[in-house]
Write a protein that holds these residues in place. Structure first.
Motif, PDB file in Angstrom:
ATOM      1  N   ALA A  90       0.794  -1.230   0.000  1.00  0.00           N
ATOM      2  CA  ALA A  90       0.000   0.000   0.000  1.00  0.00           C
ATOM      3  C   ALA A  90       0.823   1.275   0.000  1.00  0.00           C
ATOM      4  O   ALA A  90       0.603   2.161   0.810  1.00  0.00           O
ATOM      5  CB  ALA A  90      -0.993   0.002   1.172  1.00  0.00           C
ATOM      6  N   LEU A  91       1.775   1.378  -0.894  1.00  0.00           N
ATOM      7  CA  LEU A  91       2.466   2.659  -1.066  1.00  0.00           C
ATOM      8  C   LEU A  91       1.635   3.500  -2.015  1.00  0.00           C
ATOM      9  O   LEU A  91       1.033   2.975  -2.947  1.00  0.00           O
ATOM     10  CB  LEU A  91       3.861   2.447  -1.655  1.00  0.00           C
ATOM     11  N   TYR A  92       1.628   4.816  -1.794  1.00  0.00           N
ATOM     12  CA  TYR A  92       0.869   5.690  -2.683  1.00  0.00           C
ATOM     13  C   TYR A  92       1.631   5.834  -3.989  1.00  0.00           C
ATOM     14  O   TYR A  92       2.738   6.373  -3.995  1.00  0.00           O
ATOM     15  CB  TYR A  92       0.643   7.053  -2.029  1.00  0.00           C
ATOM     16  N   PRO A  93       1.051   5.389  -5.087  1.00  0.00           N
ATOM     17  CA  PRO A  93       1.799   5.372  -6.350  1.00  0.00           C
ATOM     18  C   PRO A  93       2.113   6.775  -6.866  1.00  0.00           C
ATOM     19  O   PRO A  93       3.030   6.940  -7.661  1.00  0.00           O
ATOM     20  CB  PRO A  93       0.873   4.634  -7.320  1.00  0.00           C
ATOM     21  N   HIS A  94       1.362   7.777  -6.413  1.00  0.00           N
ATOM     22  CA  HIS A  94       1.566   9.115  -6.956  1.00  0.00           C
ATOM     23  C   HIS A  94       2.500   9.962  -6.098  1.00  0.00           C
ATOM     24  O   HIS A  94       2.706  11.126  -6.375  1.00  0.00           O
ATOM     25  CB  HIS A  94       0.220   9.825  -7.102  1.00  0.00           C
ATOM     26  N   MET A  95       3.036   9.371  -5.029  1.00  0.00           N
ATOM     27  CA  MET A  95       3.935  10.144  -4.170  1.00  0.00           C
ATOM     28  C   MET A  95       5.326   9.518  -4.229  1.00  0.00           C
ATOM     29  O   MET A  95       5.472   8.308  -4.362  1.00  0.00           O
ATOM     30  CB  MET A  95       3.460  10.093  -2.721  1.00  0.00           C
ATOM     31  N   ASN A 100       5.824   9.454   0.650  1.00  0.00           N
ATOM     32  CA  ASN A 100       5.164   8.279   1.215  1.00  0.00           C
ATOM     33  C   ASN A 100       5.501   8.123   2.693  1.00  0.00           C
ATOM     34  O   ASN A 100       4.616   7.950   3.525  1.00  0.00           O
ATOM     35  CB  ASN A 100       5.614   7.024   0.473  1.00  0.00           C
ATOM     36  N   TYR A 103       4.049  11.015   4.839  1.00  0.00           N
ATOM     37  CA  TYR A 103       2.630  11.394   4.744  1.00  0.00           C
ATOM     38  C   TYR A 103       1.952  11.498   6.106  1.00  0.00           C
ATOM     39  O   TYR A 103       1.241  12.470   6.385  1.00  0.00           O
ATOM     40  CB  TYR A 103       1.863  10.420   3.846  1.00  0.00           C
ATOM     41  N   GLY A 104       2.204  10.521   6.959  1.00  0.00           N
ATOM     42  CA  GLY A 104       1.589  10.539   8.288  1.00  0.00           C
ATOM     43  C   GLY A 104       2.009  11.771   9.072  1.00  0.00           C
ATOM     44  O   GLY A 104       1.195  12.402   9.748  1.00  0.00           O
ATOM     45  N   LYS A 106       2.959  14.595   7.816  1.00  0.00           N
ATOM     46  CA  LYS A 106       2.332  15.744   7.193  1.00  0.00           C
ATOM     47  C   LYS A 106       0.901  15.899   7.712  1.00  0.00           C
ATOM     48  O   LYS A 106       0.465  16.998   8.030  1.00  0.00           O
ATOM     49  CB  LYS A 106       2.339  15.545   5.679  1.00  0.00           C
ATOM     50  N   VAL A 107       0.201  14.764   7.798  1.00  0.00           N
ATOM     51  CA  VAL A 107      -1.176  14.802   8.286  1.00  0.00           C
ATOM     52  C   VAL A 107      -1.204  15.335   9.719  1.00  0.00           C
ATOM     53  O   VAL A 107      -2.079  16.110  10.093  1.00  0.00           O
ATOM     54  CB  VAL A 107      -1.810  13.390   8.226  1.00  0.00           C
ATOM     55  N   SER A 151       7.478   4.082   6.564  1.00  0.00           N
ATOM     56  CA  SER A 151       6.327   4.971   6.777  1.00  0.00           C
ATOM     57  C   SER A 151       5.587   4.608   8.060  1.00  0.00           C
ATOM     58  O   SER A 151       4.948   5.457   8.660  1.00  0.00           O
ATOM     59  CB  SER A 151       5.354   4.959   5.599  1.00  0.00           C
ATOM     60  N   GLN A 155       6.463   7.472  12.434  1.00  0.00           N
ATOM     61  CA  GLN A 155       5.501   8.232  13.220  1.00  0.00           C
ATOM     62  C   GLN A 155       5.622   7.978  14.705  1.00  0.00           C
ATOM     63  O   GLN A 155       4.852   8.511  15.481  1.00  0.00           O
ATOM     64  CB  GLN A 155       4.091   7.825  12.804  1.00  0.00           C
TER      65      GLN A 155
ATOM     66  N   ALA B 183      -6.608  -0.747   0.694  1.00  0.00           N
ATOM     67  CA  ALA B 183      -5.512  -0.653   1.666  1.00  0.00           C
ATOM     68  C   ALA B 183      -4.834   0.710   1.608  1.00  0.00           C
ATOM     69  O   ALA B 183      -4.334   1.201   2.612  1.00  0.00           O
ATOM     70  CB  ALA B 183      -4.489  -1.765   1.420  1.00  0.00           C
ATOM     71  N   LEU B 184      -4.841   1.355   0.427  1.00  0.00           N
ATOM     72  CA  LEU B 184      -4.244   2.684   0.318  1.00  0.00           C
ATOM     73  C   LEU B 184      -4.967   3.657   1.243  1.00  0.00           C
ATOM     74  O   LEU B 184      -4.346   4.452   1.935  1.00  0.00           O
ATOM     75  CB  LEU B 184      -4.337   3.194  -1.119  1.00  0.00           C
ATOM     76  N   ARG B 191      -2.780   6.376   9.606  1.00  0.00           N
ATOM     77  CA  ARG B 191      -1.785   7.415   9.846  1.00  0.00           C
ATOM     78  C   ARG B 191      -2.413   8.724  10.294  1.00  0.00           C
ATOM     79  O   ARG B 191      -1.727   9.730  10.423  1.00  0.00           O
ATOM     80  CB  ARG B 191      -0.979   7.662   8.582  1.00  0.00           C
ATOM     81  N   ARG B 197      -9.929  13.947   3.953  1.00  0.00           N
ATOM     82  CA  ARG B 197      -8.544  14.239   3.575  1.00  0.00           C
ATOM     83  C   ARG B 197      -7.982  13.102   2.720  1.00  0.00           C
ATOM     84  O   ARG B 197      -7.256  13.337   1.753  1.00  0.00           O
ATOM     85  CB  ARG B 197      -7.717  14.421   4.843  1.00  0.00           C
TER      86      ARG B 197
END
Lengths: 373, 291
Positions: A90-95, A100, A103-104, A106-107, A151, A155, B183-184, B191, B197
Motif C-alpha cells: 500500500a504505497l501511494y503510487p503518486h507520491m 510516502n 505522509y503521516g 504531514k497529516v 512509513s 511516526q 488498503a491505500l 496514519r 482528507r
C-alpha cells in the motif's frame, strides 16, 4: 509510549447473504507493552481480522479492546496512534518515497524541516536513502517493503501492526527483512503485533505467539513454550516443521503400573494421570527431529515412502505398520530406498500425549518421571 | 483481432502464419478505417478551406486544394450566429462534463466503498439506463423542463446531457474504483488522515486516469449532442453549434462551404482532446474492460 493491548472476549461476525460467519470468537488476551507478538494460524483463522480490529479498521461485534487504560473499542483508526504495514504494501503510487514515508507526519502537521529530518533518519535505518526521491514503481519488492516499514515507524507509534508484510517476498529477502523488523522493534518504543501464516517467522521473531484455530485462541505463549508444551494436538501439529507425528495408542494397565501401547512400543506412564483412562484411545505426538534411527527406549517400524534432502539433513516420509503417516528427520539417509523398513526410536521425554479430543494430557517431562529407574 | 486459439503457442497454425495473418488483418482494418473516416474528413477540410466559387467550379467538387481561402470562416463568424452557438456549446459542455464527472466519482466511490441495501439493484439500474437512446429520455425531459419553465436554459440542457453521459461515466468509475486497493485508504486512516482528507490526498490522485476518461467521455457526449439540444433549446440564441450548423443547410444564404467550415470548427476540440489525452483515455477504458 508503548502500550499494552488488552482484548476482552472479542467476537467478530460477518453476515453475508443471510449467513453469519464468525471470524473471531471470544478472544481474550493481554499483549504486554513493548513486546513483539506474532499472530499465526492457517488461512481464514481470523488473524488478519484480529489485527484489523486492533488497528480500528474493523469494529468488534462484541467485546472490548484497550490500549493500556484507554478503551479504544470504538475509536476510529485515526486516533489510536497505531501504525500498520499492509500485506499489499500500500504505497501511494503518486507520491515519491519521501512523501510516502512522510505522509503521516504531514497529516499530523509536523513542519517540513522536522519531517525531512525524521524521514532521512528512517531512510538511513532502512538503507533506502538513495531511493528517497524515486517513485514507488521504480523500487524492487524488497525496497518497497522497506519504505512501507519506514512509513509505519517514522511516526513513532505506540502500536505497530504488520499484516503478513513479507508474504510476497522471496526467501532471501524475507530472511533479511526479518532481521530488519526485529532491529526496528528494539529501537522503537512500541508494541509490535505481527501477523503471519509462516510459523518459522512466528517462532524466530517473537516474544509471544498467538496461535488461532478457526477464530478461537489455541495457545498464547512464548515460542519455546509453544514448541515444547503445546496445549493441544492442533498446536503441536501447526508449530514445527516437518509437522509433529501422531501415533495412535491405547492406555493399558499392567501389573506394575500403566502403559501407552500400540503393540510395538509400550511407554510407562504415571498412574495419577492415566489411572482413570484405562482403555482410552490416546495420541502420542513426537517431533520428526526426536525420532532416531540409532536407538532409544521405544521404537516404531517405518516403511520409507519418499526421502527429501534439506541441505544438511534428510526428511524421510514414511508409514508405520498401521498405515499412519510418519516423518523422520535423519542426519544421513544411508541409502534408504522406497519400500525399505527401518526402526525409529524415541524417548518418553520427547513425547506429547493427547486425548481423543485433541487436548494435551501431559508432556514428555511428566512421563520421564515415571520411568523405571 | 484475428487470433487462432488463446495465444501464439499451442495452436495448430504455426506462429509465422499467425503473424502474417495478424499483419494482414491490421493493414486491412487500417484501410477500411481510412476509407470511412479519413476520406470524409478530407472532403470536409477540402471544401472548408476553399472559397465556394473555386470548390464547386465546373459543376463538380474540387478535391485538390489549389487556392487556400478563409472566406467560409469569415462568413461564418461575421454573418451568422456561429460565435454565439459556440459559446453555448462550450457552456453546456463544460458544465455537463463537470457535473457528470463529479457524479461519477461520487457514485463510483460510494458503490465500491460502502455497503448499503439496494446497491446491486442500483448498479444494475445504472447500466440499464445506459441502454436508452437519448430520444427516449428527451421527450419526458422536455415535459419536465416545460412544466418547470426551464426550457431554453443552460441549466436544463446541462442536466439533460448529464442524464445521457452519467450512466456510462458512473459505470466507468465504479469499475475503476474497484481496482484502487482499499488498503491505500486504510493506510492513510491509520496514519491519522480523515476520510475527507484521504479522498483528496489519496483517492482522487490515484483515480485520475479513471475520471479523466469519464470526463473525456462526457465531453464527447455533450459536445456532439444534437437530440437534447434540439429538444430543450428552441430559440436561435440558445442553440448549440451542432444544432446551429444543421440549420445552415436550410438557409439560402449559407452554402456547403460554410457548413463544412462549421463542421471543421466542431471537430477541432474533440480532435485536440483525443490527441493530448489519449494515454489517459486508454488507461481508464482498459480498466473498464473496454479495449
Amino acid at each position: 509510549m508503548a502500550s499494552p493491548i488488552r482484548l476482552d472476549s472479542i467476537r467478530k461476525e460477518y453476515s453475508a447473504a443471510g449467513n453469519t460467519h464468525v471470524a473471531v470468537d471470544d478472544l481474550t488476551l493481554e499483549i504486554p507493552a513493548g513486546s513483539f507478538t506474532t499472530i499465526v494460524g492457517p488461512s481464514g483463522c481470523g488473524k488478519t481480522t484480529t489485527l484489523r480490529m486492533i488497528a480500528g479498521l474493523e469494529t468488534p461485534t462484541a467485546g472490548t479492546i484497550h490500549f493500556g487504560d484507554r478503551d479504544v473499542t470504538d475509536a476510529p483508526p485515526q486516533d489510536r496512534n497505531a501504525a500498520m504495514v499492509f500485506q499489499s504494501i500500500a504505497l501511494y503510487p503518486h507520491m515519491s518515497v519521501r512523501e510516502n514515508i512522510g505522509y503521516g507526519l504531514k497529516v499530523q502537521g509536523v513542519d517540513e524541516a522536522e519531517r525531512d529530518r525524521r524521514i532521512e533518519e528512517a531512510a538511513e535505518t532502512l538503507q533506502i536513502t538513495a531511493q528517497l526521491d524515486k517513485m514507488p514503481s521504480e523500487l524492487s519488492g524488497g525496497q518497497q517493503q522497506r519504505v512501507a516499514l519506514g512509513s509505519a515507524f517514522v511516526q513513532d507509534p505506540d502500536v505497530l501492526l504488520l499484516d503478513e508484510p513479507m508474504s510476497d517476498l522471496d526467501a532471501k529477502l524475507k530472511a533479511e527483512l526479518r532481521v530488519e523488523v526485529q532491529r526496528l522493534h528494539k529501537e522503537l518504543d512500541a508494541t509490535v503485533v505481527y501477523v503471519t501464516h509462516d510459523q518459522t517467522e512466528a517462532m524466530t521473531m517473537s516474544d509471544h505467539v498467538l496461535l488461532l484455530e478457526e477464530g478461537e485462541l489455541a495457545q498464547f505463549a512464548p515460542p519455546g513454550d509453544l514448541f515444547d508444551h503445546p496445549v493441544s494436538e492442533y498446536v503441536a501439529r501447526f508449530i514445527g516443521t516437518p509437522s509433529t507425528n501422531m501415533l495412535p495408542a491405547t492406555v493399558e494397565a499392567t501389573g506394575d503400573g500403566y502403559v501407552l501401547t500400540d503393540g510395538q512400543f509400550s511407554v510407562p506412564v504415571p498412574g495419577d494421570l492415566f489411572a482413570d483412562r484405562v482403555g482410552d484411545d490416546v495420541t502420542l505426538g513426537v517431533r520428526p527431529q526426536y525420532l532416531d534411527r540409532g536407538g532409544g527406549s521405544h521404537g516404531v517400524r517405518v516403511r520409507v515412502d519418499v526421502v527429501e534432502q534439506l541441505g544438511t539433513e534428510y526428511v524421510v516420509h514414511g508409514e508405520t505398520t498401521d498405515g499412519s503417516k510418519i516423518d523422520v528427520v535423519v542426519a544421513d539417509d544411508a541409502g534408504l530406498a522406497t519400500g525399505e523398513d527401518f526402526d525409529a526410536y524415541f524417548e518418553p521425554d520427547d513425547l506429547f500425549v493427547f486425548d481423543d479430543g485433541g487436548d494435551t494430557i501431559c508432556h514428555g517431562d511428566a512421563l520421564s518421571q515415571s520411568q523405571p529407574a | 483481432m484475428f487470433e487462432f486459439g488463446e495465444g501464439a503457442a499451442g495452436s495448430y497454425v504455426s506462429q509465422a502464419t499467425q503473424q502474417r495473418v495478424k499483419r494482414t488483418a491490421v493493414v486491412l482494418t487500417a484501410l477500411l478505417v481510412a476509407v470511412f473516416v479519413t476520406i470524409p474528413v478530407y472532403v470536409m477540410i477540402a471544401i472548408a478551406v476553399q472559397s465556394p466559387s473555386s470548390a464547386f467550379a465546373g459543376g463538380s467538387v474540387q478535391l485538390f486544394v489549389d487556392s487556400l481561402s478563409f472566406e467560409n470562416f469569415r462568413v461564418l463568424l461575421t454573418e451568422t450566429s456561429t460565435p454565439r452557438y459556440f459559446f453555448n456549446s462550450i457552456v453546456v459542455t463544460a458544465s455537463s462534463t463537470f457535473l457528470s464527472t463529479v457524479i461519477a466519482v461520487a457514485a463510483g466511490y460510494g458503490l465500491t466503498r460502502f455497503d448499503f441495501t439496494g446497491k446491486t439493484l442500483m448498479a444494475r439500474a445504472v447500466l440499464f439506463a445506459y441502454m436508452f437512446s437519448p430520444i427516449v429520455l428527451a421527450i419526458p425531459l422536455y415535459v419536465i423542463f416545460y412544466t418547470l419553465g426551464l426550457l431554453n436554459s443552460y441549466f436544463a440542457l446541462t442536466l439533460a446531457l448529464t442524464a445521457i453521459s452519467a450512466p456510462f461515466t458512473i459505470w466507468l468509475m465504479w469499475q475503476y474504483f474497484q481496482t484502487v486497493p482499499i488498503a491505500l485508504e486504510e493506510s492513510a486512516w491509520v496514519r491519522g488522515a480523515s476520510r475527507t482528507r484521504t479522498i483528496w490526498d489519496v483517492v482522487l490522485p490515484v483515480a485520475r486516469p479513471g475520471y479523466i476518461s469519464a470526463a473525456i467521455f462526457s465531453f464527447a457526449v455533450s459536445w456532439n449532442d444534437f437530440t437534447m439540444a434540439r429538444v430543450v433549446m428552441s430559440q436561435d440564441e440558445m442553440y448549440t453549434i451542432t444544432v446551429g450548423a444543421s440549420l445552415f443547410l436550410d438557409r439560402v444564404s449559407i452554402g456547403w462551404g460554410e457548413t463544412m467550415a462549421a463542421s471543421l470548427l466542431i471537430a477541432i476540440p474533440p480532435f485536440c482532446i483525443a490527441l493530448f489525452l489519449q494515454n489517459y483515455l486508454l488507461q481508464g477504458f482498459n480498466v473498464g474492460g473496454l479495449e
